[in-house]
Every structure is written in structure tokens, then in C-alpha cells.
Design an enzyme around this catalytic site. Structure first.
Site, PDB file in Angstrom:
ATOM      1  N   HIS A  31      -3.392  -8.424   1.305  1.00 49.88           N
ATOM      2  CA  HIS A  31      -2.705  -7.375   0.530  1.00 49.88           C
ATOM      3  C   HIS A  31      -1.360  -7.859   0.005  1.00 49.88           C
ATOM      4  O   HIS A  31      -0.961  -7.534  -1.113  1.00 49.88           O
ATOM      5  CB  HIS A  31      -2.432  -6.140   1.413  1.00 49.88           C
ATOM      6  CG  HIS A  31      -3.546  -5.140   1.448  1.00 49.88           C
ATOM      7  ND1 HIS A  31      -4.000  -4.498   0.328  1.00 49.88           N
ATOM      8  CD2 HIS A  31      -4.273  -4.651   2.481  1.00 49.88           C
ATOM      9  CE1 HIS A  31      -4.973  -3.652   0.674  1.00 49.88           C
ATOM     10  NE2 HIS A  31      -5.166  -3.733   1.976  1.00 49.88           N
ATOM     11  N   HIS A  78      -7.190  -9.438   6.365  1.00 59.92           N
ATOM     12  CA  HIS A  78      -7.264  -8.376   5.348  1.00 59.92           C
ATOM     13  C   HIS A  78      -5.853  -7.928   4.925  1.00 59.92           C
ATOM     14  O   HIS A  78      -5.551  -7.817   3.731  1.00 59.92           O
ATOM     15  CB  HIS A  78      -8.072  -7.201   5.936  1.00 59.92           C
ATOM     16  CG  HIS A  78      -8.139  -5.982   5.075  1.00 59.92           C
ATOM     17  ND1 HIS A  78      -9.332  -5.494   4.586  1.00 59.92           N
ATOM     18  CD2 HIS A  78      -7.178  -5.139   4.637  1.00 59.92           C
ATOM     19  CE1 HIS A  78      -9.080  -4.402   3.858  1.00 59.92           C
ATOM     20  NE2 HIS A  78      -7.791  -4.165   3.883  1.00 59.92           N
ATOM     21  N   GLU A  79      -4.985  -7.697   5.898  1.00 61.10           N
ATOM     22  CA  GLU A  79      -3.635  -7.199   5.588  1.00 61.10           C
ATOM     23  C   GLU A  79      -2.779  -8.262   4.901  1.00 61.10           C
ATOM     24  O   GLU A  79      -2.024  -7.953   3.981  1.00 61.10           O
ATOM     25  CB  GLU A  79      -2.930  -6.704   6.860  1.00 61.10           C
ATOM     26  CG  GLU A  79      -3.612  -5.547   7.583  1.00 61.10           C
ATOM     27  CD  GLU A  79      -3.956  -4.367   6.681  1.00 61.10           C
ATOM     28  OE1 GLU A  79      -3.236  -4.142   5.692  1.00 61.10           O
ATOM     29  OE2 GLU A  79      -4.953  -3.683   6.951  1.00 61.10           O
ATOM     30  N   LEU A 138      -7.542   1.559   3.475  1.00 58.30           N
ATOM     31  CA  LEU A 138      -6.940   2.868   3.195  1.00 58.30           C
ATOM     32  C   LEU A 138      -6.690   3.069   1.693  1.00 58.30           C
ATOM     33  O   LEU A 138      -6.598   4.205   1.245  1.00 58.30           O
ATOM     34  CB  LEU A 138      -5.621   3.028   3.960  1.00 58.30           C
ATOM     35  CG  LEU A 138      -5.739   3.091   5.493  1.00 58.30           C
ATOM     36  CD1 LEU A 138      -4.355   3.108   6.127  1.00 58.30           C
ATOM     37  CD2 LEU A 138      -6.537   4.309   5.938  1.00 58.30           C
ATOM     38  N   GLN A 152       0.811  -1.222   0.000  1.00 58.59           N
ATOM     39  CA  GLN A 152       0.000   0.000   0.000  1.00 58.59           C
ATOM     40  C   GLN A 152       0.843   1.270   0.000  1.00 58.59           C
ATOM     41  O   GLN A 152       0.328   2.351  -0.252  1.00 58.59           O
ATOM     42  CB  GLN A 152      -0.944   0.013   1.209  1.00 58.59           C
ATOM     43  CG  GLN A 152      -2.023  -1.048   1.121  1.00 58.59           C
ATOM     44  CD  GLN A 152      -2.911  -1.013   2.351  1.00 58.59           C
ATOM     45  OE1 GLN A 152      -2.564  -1.581   3.379  1.00 58.59           O
ATOM     46  NE2 GLN A 152      -4.034  -0.329   2.256  1.00 58.59           N
TER      47      GLN A 152
HETATM   48 ZN   LIG Z   1      -6.546  -2.692   3.101  1.00 59.69          ZN
END
Ligand SMILES: [Zn+2]
Length: 166
Positions: A138, A134-135, A93, A48
Site C-alpha cells: 500500500h 500487503h500493507e 478495507l 488508506q
Molecule cells: Zn489493503
């Protein structure tokens, strides 16, 4: 650090496993932590911020269960998922102002290396397990909208593109 938004291609790539954790990696993690807290967010994956390394930072408060945590994970992986699943609302985010209910396993067994190079293995439940799933997604280029129908996913991505152009 700047947080990348969809449809940035780096969000769709796989982050690389670290062979050893260098002081540079710890520096990246500390900067990620700062960026995440400022955002504010409860979790951030290195993709991210445009870095394809398996680094995650977590910072959350679960008032209901009187739990809070603030930590860094290197090379995290989930080695077991509970059969029991729960639906929770997720946001990201990289997809600002977009939320959706997503079903995922309730509990996980997580393995990672901490900032002291220690191997950690632990069972995690509830809100924290949700953030971590969730992370960790990613790091494989997976976003929470991938669990939705393509119709819903495209609507959300379009909304983010519009936000960016404002
Ligand atoms: Zn996220």
C-alpha cells in the site's frame, strides 16, 4: 478517520519516508489503530486514510498457531523474501467484500522503526508475513488486485464502485 476506497487516487500514490518520528506521527498511528480495529481489519496503511506517510498498523490473531500481535510500524521495508511461496486469500478495507487468492513469499525479513524510535529487524512467517507484505505494498501505491489479471482486477474495482453507490 475515514477509510478510502478504490479508485481513490491517494491509494495509488507513494507514501513518504519519515525523517524523524514526531508526536504527530504517533498520534496518526494511534488513530489508525483505532480505525482499523473498528473496521475491523488486520492491517492498515496510512494511504488508506489519505495520509502519504510510511505508517502501518497491525492487529491480528492467528488462532491456529496461537499467535497474536498489535503494533505500529514506521518506515517499514522488506529486506529479504523467502524463495518459498504460498497462496492465501486476501481482502482489503479499501476494496470491501472482495477477496482473491494471491501468491506471495512465505517468509520475509522485515525492518522498521517502532513507536519508541527503536530499529527493529525480524523474520516473519505465515499469516503475519502475508499481512505485512500487503500493507507495505500500500505504501508504494500497490493493491492486492494488481497481482490479478486486468480482467479480474477491473471486475473487482467495478464491484466496489457499485457498492459505494448503493
Ligand atoms: Zn489493503
Amino acid at each position: 478517520m475515514e477509510i478510502l476506497l478504490v479508485p481513490n487516487e491517494l491509494l495509488r500514490q507513494k507514501a513518504n519516508r519519515l525523517i524523524n518520528i514526531t508526536s504527530e506521527d504517533i498520534k496518526i498511528a494511534n488513530q489508525m489503530m483505532e480505525t482499523m480495529i473498528k473496521a475491523p481489519g488486520v492491517g492498515l496503511a496510512a494511504n488508506q486514510v489519505g495520509i502519504l506517510k510510511q505508517i502501518i498498523t497491525i492487529n491480528f490473531e492467528d488462532k491456529e498457531n496461537d499467535k497474536r500481535a498489535n503494533y505500529i510500524l514506521f518506515n517499514p521495508s522488506i529486506i529479504e523474501y523467502s524463495e518459498e511461496k504460498v497462496i492465501m486469500e486476501e481482502g482489503c478495507l479499501s476494496l470491501p467484500e472482495q477477496y482473491a487468492n494471491i501468491e506471495r513469499p512465505k517468509k520475509i525479513i522485515l525492518q522498521y522503526i517502532d513507536e519508541n524510535q527503536k530499529n527493529i529487524k525480524k523474520e516473519i512467517d505465515g499469516y503475519e508475513a502475508r499481512i505485512l507484505q500487503h500493507e507495505i505494498d500500500h505504501l508504494s501505491g500497490i493493491l492486492f488486485v494488481d497481482y490479478l489479471s486486468s480482467l479480474k482486477r477491473n471486475i473487482i474495482i467495478k464491484k466496489v464502485k457499485k457498492l459505494k453507490n448503493l
